[in-house]
Scaffold this motif. Structure first.
Motif, PDB file in Angstrom:
ATOM      1  N   THR A 180      81.078  48.696 -56.414  1.00 15.48           N
ATOM      2  CA  THR A 180      80.513  47.406 -56.797  1.00 15.48           C
ATOM      3  C   THR A 180      79.340  47.083 -55.888  1.00 15.48           C
ATOM      4  O   THR A 180      79.479  47.113 -54.661  1.00 15.48           O
ATOM      5  N   GLU A 181      78.185  46.781 -56.467  1.00 14.34           N
ATOM      6  CA  GLU A 181      77.023  46.426 -55.652  1.00 14.34           C
ATOM      7  C   GLU A 181      77.328  45.186 -54.820  1.00 14.34           C
ATOM      8  O   GLU A 181      77.932  44.233 -55.296  1.00 14.34           O
ATOM      9  N   HIS A 182      76.917  45.214 -53.565  1.00 14.99           N
ATOM     10  CA  HIS A 182      77.104  44.112 -52.613  1.00 14.99           C
ATOM     11  C   HIS A 182      78.592  43.748 -52.447  1.00 14.99           C
ATOM     12  O   HIS A 182      78.949  42.576 -52.307  1.00 14.99           O
ATOM     13  N   ALA A 183      79.428  44.786 -52.445  1.00 12.98           N
ATOM     14  CA  ALA A 183      80.874  44.571 -52.328  1.00 12.98           C
ATOM     15  C   ALA A 183      81.231  43.792 -51.064  1.00 12.98           C
ATOM     16  O   ALA A 183      82.122  42.926 -51.075  1.00 12.98           O
ATOM     17  N   LEU A 184      80.556  44.076 -49.951  1.00 10.10           N
ATOM     18  CA  LEU A 184      80.884  43.404 -48.688  1.00 10.10           C
ATOM     19  C   LEU A 184      80.601  41.903 -48.768  1.00 10.10           C
ATOM     20  O   LEU A 184      81.414  41.079 -48.343  1.00 10.10           O
ATOM     21  N   LEU A 185      79.435  41.546 -49.320  1.00  2.61           N
ATOM     22  CA  LEU A 185      79.085  40.127 -49.428  1.00  2.61           C
ATOM     23  C   LEU A 185      80.008  39.398 -50.396  1.00  2.61           C
ATOM     24  O   LEU A 185      80.418  38.257 -50.132  1.00  2.61           O
ATOM     25  N   LEU A 186      80.339  40.043 -51.509  1.00  2.00           N
ATOM     26  CA  LEU A 186      81.229  39.416 -52.484  1.00  2.00           C
ATOM     27  C   LEU A 186      82.602  39.149 -51.876  1.00  2.00           C
ATOM     28  O   LEU A 186      83.224  38.117 -52.147  1.00  2.00           O
TER      29      LEU A 186
END
Length: 298
Positions: free
Chosen positions: A278-284
């Motif tokens: 998932t793109e930007h998994a850490l921020l999400l």
């Protein structure tokens, strides 16, 4: 393209949703295991690096431990050398170890560092040899024979190791100077021997040693799944063994959850297993109300 008022308001709501989480994690130390598809897909590589840079800018201290199995396989194949695995572990003779060190400590590590730096961050690449970071010992594992109460003979994986201890001195120096450490899972024994170590295990030990607030393990599935292949959003440590016994948690997910549990038992507040596809998994996961993945806690 100019944003409409509606789109601008949506952006404002996203920022407001993130604000309490930014406050909560300011000054926090997070250890992130980086591997799988997130390391080979170009958009995912970009989004991962961007997430790290933003985390650092808002006062979070991320430390990255990376894998590189597919890249090692590719280089070994180009040299005409076969990759041999027993119980999911790479048998590592001296020649293979030289390739592992070249790929993990060189090619892969420097690619990650260069990407973060090119996007405006400040990263430094390390192996466990740098600053005596990771002291290792040879892994000794018994073959579990079906008719053997004590297990079978010890399997010799060659230069495969386990973490004996971690000296975080060099990491504290880097963090205090606002660098993002990027660590290849290579350790050195008391006899000077170089060892290839499972990156999940290194990440777990590092999180405990650094007294990290969270351990985040990126995988190629949404997280821990139930018997219906539905994501389990939250698990207590006390529930893990029952799910393993019932074979709901199985195969490659077992060492990941065990690593997460060991980190928590070592003092880490919580562990997360999340989908690195998932793109930007850490921020999400960090900055939204819903989050993604499976949260494991005490």
């Amino acid at each position: 393209m100019t944003k409409t008022n509606h789109e601008s308001i949506q952006v404002a709501h996203i920022l407001l949703e993130a604000l309490p989480y930014i406050r909560q994690y300011q000054g926090a130390t997070l250890v992130i295991k980086y591997g799988g598809n997130a390391m080979v897909d170009e958009p995912l590589k970009q989004s991962f690096a961007q997430d790290l840079i933003l985390m650092k800018l808002v006062g979070i201290n991320p430390l990255v431990v990376h894998g590189g199995g597919p890249q090692i396989n590719q280089v070994l194949k180009s040299f005409g050398k076969e990759s041999i695995f027993i119980d999911g572990m790479r048998v590592t003779d001296n020649e293979t170890m030289n390739v592992v060190e070249m790929v993990l400590g060189g090619l892969v590590n420097k690619e990650i560092v260069n990407l973060i730096n090119s996007l405006g961050g400040q990263a430094v690449g390390l192996t466990g040899k740098d600053g005596s970071l990771i002291k290792a010992r040879k892994l000794k594992k018994r073959n579990q024979g079906p008719n053997t109460m004590q297990g079978g003979p010890t399997i010799d994986f060659g230069q495969v190791g386990e973490v004996e201890s971690i000296d975080p001195s060099i990491l504290h120096v880097l963090i205090s100077h606002r660098f993002i450490p990027v660590i290849a899972p290579i350790g050195v024994g008391s006899d000077g021997m170089t060892y290839n170590i499972n990156s999940d295990l290194v990440a777990g030990h590092l999180a405990a040693t650094m007294n990290a607030d969270k351990l985040m393990l990126l995988t190629d599935i949404p997280g821990v799944l139930d018997q219906n292949s539905t994501l389990i959003p939250e698990l207590a440590v006390s529930e893990i063994q029952e799910l393993i016994d019932r074979e709901i948690i199985q195969s490659g997910m077992i060492p990941k959850v065990q690593c997460a549990v060991e980190a928590i038992n070592g003092g880490v507040e919580s562990s997360l297993i999340l989908d690195g596809r998932t793109e930007h998994a850490l921020l999400l996961e960090l900055f939204t109300d819903s989050g993604i993945g499976t949260l494991i806690h005490q």
